[in-house]
Design an enzyme around this catalytic site. Sequence first.
Site, PDB file in Angstrom:
ATOM      1  NE  ARG A 273      -1.660   1.946   3.375  1.00 26.14           N
ATOM      2  CZ  ARG A 273      -1.416   1.800   4.675  1.00 26.14           C
ATOM      3  NH1 ARG A 273      -1.991   0.881   5.379  1.00 26.14           N
ATOM      4  NH2 ARG A 273      -0.532   2.605   5.282  1.00 26.14           N
ATOM      5  CG  HIS A 277      -5.925   2.523   6.353  1.00 26.38           C
ATOM      6  ND1 HIS A 277      -6.139   1.259   5.874  1.00 26.38           N
ATOM      7  CD2 HIS A 277      -7.076   2.898   6.965  1.00 26.38           C
ATOM      8  CE1 HIS A 277      -7.372   0.873   6.186  1.00 26.38           C
ATOM      9  NE2 HIS A 277      -7.954   1.851   6.847  1.00 26.38           N
ATOM     10  CE1 TYR A 286       1.440   2.402   8.642  1.00 25.01           C
ATOM     11  CE2 TYR A 286       0.399   4.238   9.775  1.00 25.01           C
ATOM     12  CZ  TYR A 286       0.456   3.376   8.700  1.00 25.01           C
ATOM     13  OH  TYR A 286      -0.434   3.489   7.673  1.00 25.01           O
TER      14      TYR A 286
HETATM   15  C1  LIG Z   1     -15.009  -5.166  11.802  1.00 22.93           C
HETATM   16  C2  LIG Z   1     -14.079  -3.990  11.642  1.00 22.93           C
HETATM   17  N1  LIG Z   1     -13.132  -3.757  12.566  1.00 22.93           N
HETATM   18  C3  LIG Z   1     -12.307  -2.695  12.414  1.00 22.93           C
HETATM   19  C4  LIG Z   1     -12.429  -1.866  11.339  1.00 22.93           C
HETATM   20  C5  LIG Z   1     -11.481  -0.665  11.199  1.00 22.93           C
HETATM   21  N2  LIG Z   1     -10.580  -0.924  10.084  1.00 22.93           N
HETATM   22  C6  LIG Z   1     -10.804  -0.400   8.867  1.00 22.93           C
HETATM   23  S1  LIG Z   1      -9.684  -0.855   7.755  1.00 22.93           S
HETATM   24  C7  LIG Z   1      -8.807  -1.745   8.884  1.00 22.93           C
HETATM   25  C8  LIG Z   1      -7.563  -2.490   8.467  1.00 22.93           C
HETATM   26  C9  LIG Z   1      -7.800  -3.419   7.341  1.00 22.93           C
HETATM   27  O1  LIG Z   1      -6.621  -3.980   6.860  1.00 22.93           O
HETATM   28  P1  LIG Z   1      -6.606  -4.960   5.652  1.00 22.93           P
HETATM   29  O2  LIG Z   1      -7.691  -5.972   5.786  1.00 22.93           O
HETATM   30  O3  LIG Z   1      -5.228  -5.485   5.522  1.00 22.93           O
HETATM   31  O4  LIG Z   1      -6.993  -4.092   4.383  1.00 22.93           O
HETATM   32  P2  LIG Z   1      -6.314  -2.768   3.790  1.00 22.93           P
HETATM   33  O5  LIG Z   1      -7.012  -1.599   4.427  1.00 22.93           O
HETATM   34  O6  LIG Z   1      -4.864  -2.824   4.102  1.00 22.93           O
HETATM   35  O7  LIG Z   1      -6.598  -2.798   2.338  1.00 22.93           O
HETATM   36  C10 LIG Z   1      -9.417  -1.674  10.125  1.00 22.93           C
HETATM   37  C11 LIG Z   1      -8.923  -2.334  11.342  1.00 22.93           C
HETATM   38  C12 LIG Z   1     -13.443  -2.139  10.413  1.00 22.93           C
HETATM   39  N3  LIG Z   1     -13.639  -1.378   9.340  1.00 22.93           N
HETATM   40  N4  LIG Z   1     -14.253  -3.220  10.568  1.00 22.93           N
END
Ligand SMILES: Cc1ncc(C[n+]2csc(CCOP(=O)(O)OP(=O)(O)O)c2C)c(N)n1
Length: 379
Positions: A273, A277, A286
């Site tokens: 990425r 985020h 980080y």
């Molecule tokens: C059930 C839930 N818990 C927490 C969140 C907050 N949250 C949004 S994105 C994220 C990280 C996701 O990481 P990843 O699955 O690796 O996808 P990326 O964003 O890196 O594409 C979190 C913890 C959420 N949206 N839904």
Amino acid sequence: MTHDEHVGDPSRTGEPASLLAPDGALKTSSETSSEASTEALWDTSLEVTAELVRDLYRWMRLTRRLDSEAFSLQRHGELGLWAPSLGQEAAQVGSITALRPTDYVFPSYREHATALVRGVTPAQMLEQWRGISGCGWDPAALHLHAYTVVLAAHLPHATGYAMGVQRDGTDEVVTAYLGDGATSQGDANEAFNWAAACHAPVLFFVQNNQYAISTPTRLQMRTPIHQRARGFGLQSFFVDGNDVLAVHAATRQAVSQIRAGGGPALIEAVTYRTGPHTSSDDPTRYRDQAEADAWASRDPLARVEKLLDARDWWTPAWRLGLDAECERLGADLRSAVQSFGPVELDGLFDTVLGGRSALLAEQKAGYADYVAAYEEVSS
Ligand SMILES: Cc1ncc(C[n+]2csc(CCOP(=O)(O)OP(=O)(O)O)c2C)c(N)n1
């Protein structure tokens, strides 16, 4: 022993399969099959033609242009939030173009290329990020579900949808996109297990972009995602997610096996990425610049440009035409979003639940006060 050393580093277990090196060199089929035999089922029968490479490259360029324009629009206050896809174009374009347009897709929230390829207009895509719609397109018409922000919530839905397809007796393949972080959710693990137990025609496409917001993959898990997949009984593929040709070949292979009744599969595409985020995040807090620089040399578009150059597979006129198409996309998107109306509070709050709730009414009133405070400051 530090915490970091103690936790397994999934990225250290074998190389993902690839076809196109960062320097633009195309691997021969003997090289790719021997490398891949250690880690994944792999079909090297992809015919790499100038037309295919130009088509994949065009979608990646359009996606990158859309992404940069959307980010700027967010910074200008036109969007509430934006989740950039920068750096992940190959994983998304390589996979979505390997599906039939009628194969139903469940995206997460960063899969902008999948939406573009499926025919969502850039302006429709931004409606949700502006907050004026829950989904700017017709999921049934485009066989593309609404974005799902609740991590992994769409995965049991995808498995269930695939079980419906199975009962309909069609040869449709369902694909669900998720991130490395989402694989830690209970919903993901239930969906993987249930898909395998029911032999459902579903592909889980994991973009391992190294981070779940600020949490690196190595702190999230001890066993790599593609290896965990086998524990559930899913066929698994491990592929260089910045290599659009490798992703395309792996997805074609996975989908054709699923379509032929071979059962569900998971692809782990290793990518990065490049941006934050979301527009609300600051990754410098980080992760090191050195890490970002190392990944920059593996940019998914740059390696395709080197291949197109080396083979003389594009002309100056074609390049100029694509540059112009990208600029048109940016300009059209800008003017469309600038003419969007304001966010309607009724639409935002009154469609959350089927009925009324005191808590929602309170939140709606609070939000109205918040918006009014801004209006007072600006008047
Ligand atoms: C059930 C839930 N818990 C927490 C969140 C907050 N949250 C949004 S994105 C994220 C990280 C996701 O990481 P990843 O699955 O690796 O996808 P990326 O964003 O890196 O594409 C979190 C913890 C959420 N949206 N839904």
